[in-house]
Scaffold this motif. Structure first.
Motif, mmCIF file in Angstrom:
data_model
loop_
_atom_site.group_PDB
_atom_site.id
_atom_site.type_symbol
_atom_site.label_atom_id
_atom_site.label_comp_id
_atom_site.label_asym_id
_atom_site.label_seq_id
_atom_site.Cartn_x
_atom_site.Cartn_y
_atom_site.Cartn_z
ATOM 1 N N PRO A 402 -9.056 2.432 -14.186
ATOM 2 C CA PRO A 402 -8.188 2.057 -12.949
ATOM 3 C C PRO A 402 -8.644 2.626 -11.845
ATOM 4 O O PRO A 402 -8.277 1.867 -10.842
ATOM 5 C CB PRO A 402 -6.919 3.403 -13.209
ATOM 6 N N GLY A 403 -10.158 2.978 -11.874
ATOM 7 C CA GLY A 403 -11.262 3.338 -10.519
ATOM 8 C C GLY A 403 -11.443 2.497 -10.247
ATOM 9 O O GLY A 403 -11.888 1.760 -9.128
ATOM 10 N N ASP A 404 -11.272 1.188 -11.092
ATOM 11 C CA ASP A 404 -12.189 -0.074 -10.785
ATOM 12 C C ASP A 404 -11.550 -1.313 -9.832
ATOM 13 O O ASP A 404 -11.820 -2.432 -9.656
ATOM 14 C CB ASP A 404 -12.700 -0.540 -11.832
ATOM 15 N N VAL A 405 -9.798 -0.878 -10.571
ATOM 16 C CA VAL A 405 -9.004 -1.764 -10.060
ATOM 17 C C VAL A 405 -7.565 -0.541 -9.364
ATOM 18 O O VAL A 405 -6.309 -1.632 -9.560
ATOM 19 C CB VAL A 405 -8.525 -2.338 -11.452
ATOM 20 N N PRO A 406 -8.193 -0.205 -8.532
ATOM 21 C CA PRO A 406 -7.089 0.168 -7.898
ATOM 22 C C PRO A 406 -5.698 0.111 -7.150
ATOM 23 O O PRO A 406 -6.453 -1.979 -6.342
ATOM 24 C CB PRO A 406 -7.796 1.459 -6.469
ATOM 25 N N GLY A 407 -4.883 -0.244 -6.697
ATOM 26 C CA GLY A 407 -3.517 -1.093 -5.718
ATOM 27 C C GLY A 407 -3.686 -0.413 -3.983
ATOM 28 O O GLY A 407 -4.401 1.038 -3.778
ATOM 29 N N ILE A 408 -3.127 -1.338 -3.603
ATOM 30 C CA ILE A 408 -3.324 -0.775 -2.124
ATOM 31 C C ILE A 408 -1.762 0.105 -1.851
ATOM 32 O O ILE A 408 -1.088 0.493 -2.704
ATOM 33 C CB ILE A 408 -2.751 -2.105 -1.607
ATOM 34 N N LEU A 409 -1.994 0.918 -1.166
ATOM 35 C CA LEU A 409 -0.293 2.268 -0.279
ATOM 36 C C LEU A 409 -0.946 1.905 0.861
ATOM 37 O O LEU A 409 -2.004 2.318 1.719
ATOM 38 C CB LEU A 409 -0.526 3.198 -1.401
ATOM 39 N N GLY A 410 0.181 2.107 1.510
ATOM 40 C CA GLY A 410 0.268 1.979 3.360
ATOM 41 C C GLY A 410 1.594 2.899 3.333
ATOM 42 O O GLY A 410 2.389 2.150 2.753
ATOM 43 N N ILE A 411 1.909 3.514 3.818
ATOM 44 C CA ILE A 411 2.985 4.052 4.670
ATOM 45 C C ILE A 411 3.007 4.403 6.408
ATOM 46 O O ILE A 411 2.553 4.354 6.505
ATOM 47 C CB ILE A 411 3.040 6.062 3.947
ATOM 48 N N VAL A 412 4.040 3.924 6.283
ATOM 49 C CA VAL A 412 4.186 4.216 8.155
ATOM 50 C C VAL A 412 5.756 4.371 8.022
ATOM 51 O O VAL A 412 6.295 3.442 7.668
ATOM 52 C CB VAL A 412 3.539 2.436 8.628
ATOM 53 N N GLY A 413 5.902 4.582 9.688
ATOM 54 C CA GLY A 413 7.161 5.582 9.248
ATOM 55 C C GLY A 413 7.314 6.643 10.319
ATOM 56 O O GLY A 413 6.567 7.675 10.352
ATOM 57 N N PRO A 414 8.302 7.560 11.025
ATOM 58 C CA PRO A 414 9.176 8.377 11.370
ATOM 59 C C PRO A 414 8.551 9.604 10.963
ATOM 60 O O PRO A 414 8.298 10.115 9.899
ATOM 61 C CB PRO A 414 10.067 8.835 11.123
ATOM 62 N N GLY A 415 7.536 10.638 11.711
ATOM 63 C CA GLY A 415 7.220 11.752 11.087
ATOM 64 C C GLY A 415 5.361 11.309 10.123
ATOM 65 O O GLY A 415 4.529 12.432 10.108
ATOM 66 N N ILE A 416 4.914 10.696 9.830
ATOM 67 C CA ILE A 416 3.255 9.912 9.569
ATOM 68 C C ILE A 416 2.384 10.121 9.821
ATOM 69 O O ILE A 416 2.487 8.978 10.940
ATOM 70 C CB ILE A 416 4.175 8.903 8.720
ATOM 71 N N PRO A 417 2.074 10.906 10.035
ATOM 72 C CA PRO A 417 0.811 11.094 10.929
ATOM 73 C C PRO A 417 -0.809 9.726 11.094
ATOM 74 O O PRO A 417 -0.662 9.344 9.839
ATOM 75 C CB PRO A 417 -0.207 12.464 10.459
ATOM 76 N N LYS A 418 -0.894 9.182 12.094
ATOM 77 C CA LYS A 418 -1.173 8.126 12.189
ATOM 78 C C LYS A 418 -3.114 8.398 11.209
ATOM 79 O O LYS A 418 -3.596 9.850 11.565
ATOM 80 C CB LYS A 418 -1.840 7.487 13.221
ATOM 81 N N GLY A 419 -4.030 7.875 10.665
ATOM 82 C CA GLY A 419 -4.907 7.334 10.611
ATOM 83 C C GLY A 419 -5.552 8.291 9.650
ATOM 84 O O GLY A 419 -6.395 8.706 9.237
ATOM 85 N N LYS A 420 -4.152 9.250 8.574
ATOM 86 C CA LYS A 420 -4.660 10.388 7.677
ATOM 87 C C LYS A 420 -5.642 9.411 6.495
ATOM 88 O O LYS A 420 -4.867 8.475 5.653
ATOM 89 C CB LYS A 420 -3.259 11.035 7.365
ATOM 90 N N ARG A 421 -5.983 9.810 5.152
ATOM 91 C CA ARG A 421 -6.647 10.039 4.659
ATOM 92 C C ARG A 421 -5.915 9.832 3.502
ATOM 93 O O ARG A 421 -5.493 11.167 2.923
ATOM 94 C CB ARG A 421 -8.276 9.698 4.381
#
Lengths: 456, 271
Positions: A402-421
């Motif tokens: 699974p580490g060779d084929v990771p998917g994407i994850l994005g989150i944006v909206g109220p209360g989500i700090p920017k640029g967090k890893r």
């Protein structure tokens, strides 16, 4: 908080990174919130991974181990389908909390009481809106009784000879799905809203070689450009949702897995036959007389006395010795001086939970570039053991690490700090969504909510 | 067959015949592609209906050299019976070099089908090609493309499609090679079989079950896989399709459901 989850089956974080300058909506996730990766379960197959997403659990707790699994107590092959999913889904948890979920084309979903849905891939109700009142609404608005969420077999069978038709249809289906989903986003009441778009997965299986310059069969052709354009289309859809979801809602993008190149298929059953674990007569596998067989994903199922109808391997010591022997056999396979199999794992090393006894006894994890040949076959021709020209040039379900084929994850909206890893596993997303919605997380969920609001 | 089904088939036929006649009127040198399969045989039958029994343009069969013997037999028999002006497209050079799907499936198709056709089109300068492509699932926008322009490289840009109003259609100018015309685009697999039944069309025997298997589409021997089926007649195929893919799908037999899913997974490459 209300949550919109956009599922893009098979979206690759590597390609998103490469083309991010042309993907303004995903760029917004990156600039104003989180854009990272999520690691699927083993195996990183569409039904298993979405089942893990919607339960927050490993396959040992939800019971879906593969597209094709052995039906317990038989030698029959079963196709993964929603009724094989044995765990409570996030849709049900949301409903029990008095909130409303809408799902559109999510693989492995069926009609579920109190949930507004268009069942997706692998459901016998694929495309038929539920409940009936939704069907009536879709028929009235769009003049159809089924939502096309995926390509038909006719077009798929023609992809080698008419790739243009394939791209035409996948684009058309995607546009329709977006139109219907955006309409329902406006008109239905929801607390959790989730459409899944299947196109990228279908495209990348066939055309990965066109976007991967390191693929041994890499082709510079306009199909690579059509893949890129499809990412742009997906991004436009994400942009429309960001506009329409409303100020108070949080938006997530997620894929169930990414992709890696595939250039060689290994016929696992040929090796099992050579080492005496599998019996074959006239090119047909003798399932009753064999100690073990693979059904096509690097999965290996033993024929155990008292478990299978005509078991030949005794439970206990002989079972363990046979597993060890097969693991050794798989581990030493060589193709052109290279090892296609990274590791062979016992089921208890991969999964845990009440349905572990329904899992394949062993799973071969393939290195990038390789995958198991599909169908339980053995070959006796000149291509014995390997197929150097698989139909697919991209894969994720080989079974791969699974580490060779990771998917994407994005989150944006109220209360989500920017640029967090954020480093997530796919089963972390259900508890994360519940947490954001203010719903208690059931104790038997494997994942943990992502610490989104912490600084840094 | 109920009256409603009969009317429905008549409407499908009417639309197809209109497309065929319109294309014949708009283009100076059309031709039809014919695989001998059920779809393109139905399309030829519709061409015959459009022009009162005699098809006024050539019919092209692409011969990859590895078709089933039944395909050649059926082709030659029907060509005689229907008085077809049959042209066979064959890439002799690639066949001599020994192209095969074992070596490279994509290259094999490209050379033996696409290139063979390209060579013939270059020689004969056809400006329209009838293809029996269908859409089994109906979309929401009636964006069905009965006309699909191709450039000299057969490439086509889905964004650059002409308006879907085919009767208002104007040829694109740059690098235009020929127009693909899809007269049965609006038919489903079940429609085709019901029509075959109604019209008593001759059908390649490969479609009928032998030893529990039949072909659902016809291609080259190495790359065509039969499906599990006991349907030995057109009637039985119609019945099989009715239960295996009804839109409502309530109460569908479990084994049919699994058979459909298996077929889809095979088409995708998961099996």
């Amino acid at each position: 908080m209300k949550v919109v989850v956009l599922g893009f089956d098979g979206a690759s974080p590597d390609l998103v990174d490469e083309w991010i300058d042309h993907l303004p909506a995903l760029g917004r996730f990156k600039d104003r919130g989180v854009l990272g990766r999520t690691v699927p379960p083993v195996p990183a197959q569409t039904p298993v991974a979405w089942a893990t997403f919607m339960t927050g659990k490993n396959p040992g707790k939800h019971g879906v181990f593969s597209f094709i699994a052995r039906r317990s107590g038989t030698y029959e092959r079963d196709v993964a389908e929603p009724k094989k999913l044995k765990s409570k889904t996030i849709w049900k948890i949301v409903r029990e909390a008095g909130k409303k979920a809408v799902t559109i084309n999510v693989p492995m979903t069926d009609a579920e009481e109190g949930v507004t849905s268009v069942p997706g891939f692998l459901s016998s109700l694929e495309g038929v809106p539920q409940p009936k009142s939704l069907g009536e609404k879709v028929a009235r608005k769009f003049g159809i009784d089924r939502v096309r969420g995926d390509l038909g077999t006719e077009t798929l069978d023609r992809v080698d000879t008419d790739p243009d038709l394939f791209f035409e249809e996948v684009n058309e289906i995607t546009e329709e799905m977006a139109e219907i989903s955006l309409c329902l986003l406006q008109e239905e009441s929801w607390d959790l809203f989730m459409p899944v778009f299947m196109g990228l997965d279908r495209i990348q299986h066939f055309f990965w070689k066109c976007v991967d310059p390191n693929h041994p069969r890499h082709e510079e052709s306009e199909y690579g450009e059509l893949v890129r354009k499809f990412y742009v289309k997906i991004d436009e859809i994400a942009g429309e949702f960001l506009k329409s979801a409303g100020e108070d809602a949080l938006t997530m993008v997620v894929s169930d897995h990414g992709f890696c190149p595939v250039h060689t298929e290994v016929v696992v059953n040929d090796y099992l036959a050579e080492e005496g674990f599998l019996e074959a007569r006239d090119g047909e596998i003798d399932l009753e007389g064999s100690m073990a067989v693979s059904y096509g994903y690097g999965d290996v199922w033993l024929n155990v006395k008292g478990r299978e109808p005509r078991g030949v391997v005794s439970a206990g010591e002989e079972y363990e010795k046979t597993r060890d022997g097969i693991m050794e056999c798989l581990g030493k396979i060589e193709v052109g001086g290279k090892r296609p199999i990274k590791a062979a794992k016992r089921r208890e090393e991969l999964w845990w939970g009440p349905y572990l006894n329904e899992a394949p006894d062993l799973t071969a994890i393939f290195n990038v570039g390789y995958q198991a040949a599909r169908r339980p076959l053995i070959t006796n021709g000149p291509r014995r053991y390997v197929n150097l020209n698989p139909r697919w040039s991209g894969g994720h379900d080989g079974t791969h690490d699974p580490g060779d084929v990771p998917g994407i994850l994005g989150i944006v909206g109220p209360g989500i700090p920017k640029g967090k890893r954020v480093e997530a596993r796919l089963w972390d997303l259900a508890p994360t969504i519940l947490d954001l919605m203010g719903i208690p997380i059931p104790a038997d969920i494997d994942g943990k909510p992502l610490a989104l609001k912490d600084p840094g | 067959m109920s009256g409603i089904d009969g009317e429905y088939l008549k409407e499908l036929e009417r639309k197809s015949v209109a497309i065929i006649r319109e294309a014949k009127a708009q283009f100076s040198k059309p031709a039809a592609l014919w695989s001998t399969g059920k779809d393109s045989t139905t399309a030829l039958w519709l061409c015959r209906k459009a022009f009162f029994g005699k098809i006024p343009f050539p019919v092209i069969h692409i011969d990859t050299g590895c078709k089933f013997p039944e395909i050649y037999e059926f082709r030659d028999r029907m060509a005689r019976e229907w008085g077809l002006d049959l042209l066979v497209a064959k890439n002799g050079e690639a066949l001599r070099k020994g192209v095969s799907p074992e070596k490279d499936r994509f290259e094999c198709c490209t050379l033996l089908k696409t290139q063979a056709l390209k060579n013939l089109l270059e020689e004969e300068r056809f400006d329209a090609l009838f293809l029996a492509i269908r859409r089994d699932e109906h979309g929401i926008r009636a964006k069905e493309r009965y006309y699909s322009p191709r450039d000299s490289d057969f490439k086509w840009d889905y964004k650059d499609q002409p308006a879907e109003m085919w009767d208002l259609y104007v040829k694109p100018s740059e690098d235009f090679s020929h127009m693909r015309v899809h007269p049965i685009l609006h038919w489903t697999e079940l429609d085709v079989w019901q029509y075959v039944k109604r019209e008593k069309l001759p059908i390649n025997p490969l479609y009928f079950a032998r030893n529990g298997k039949r072909y659902r589409s016809l291609g080259c021997m190495p790359c065509t896989v039969p499906v599990d089926s006991d349907a030995k007649t057109v009637d039985e195929i119609v019945e099989e399709l009715k239960v295996s893919r009804v839109p409502e799908r309530a109460g569908r037999a479990q084994d049919k459901e699994q058979a459909y899913m298996m077929q889809k997974l095979r088409s995708l490459g998961y099996m």
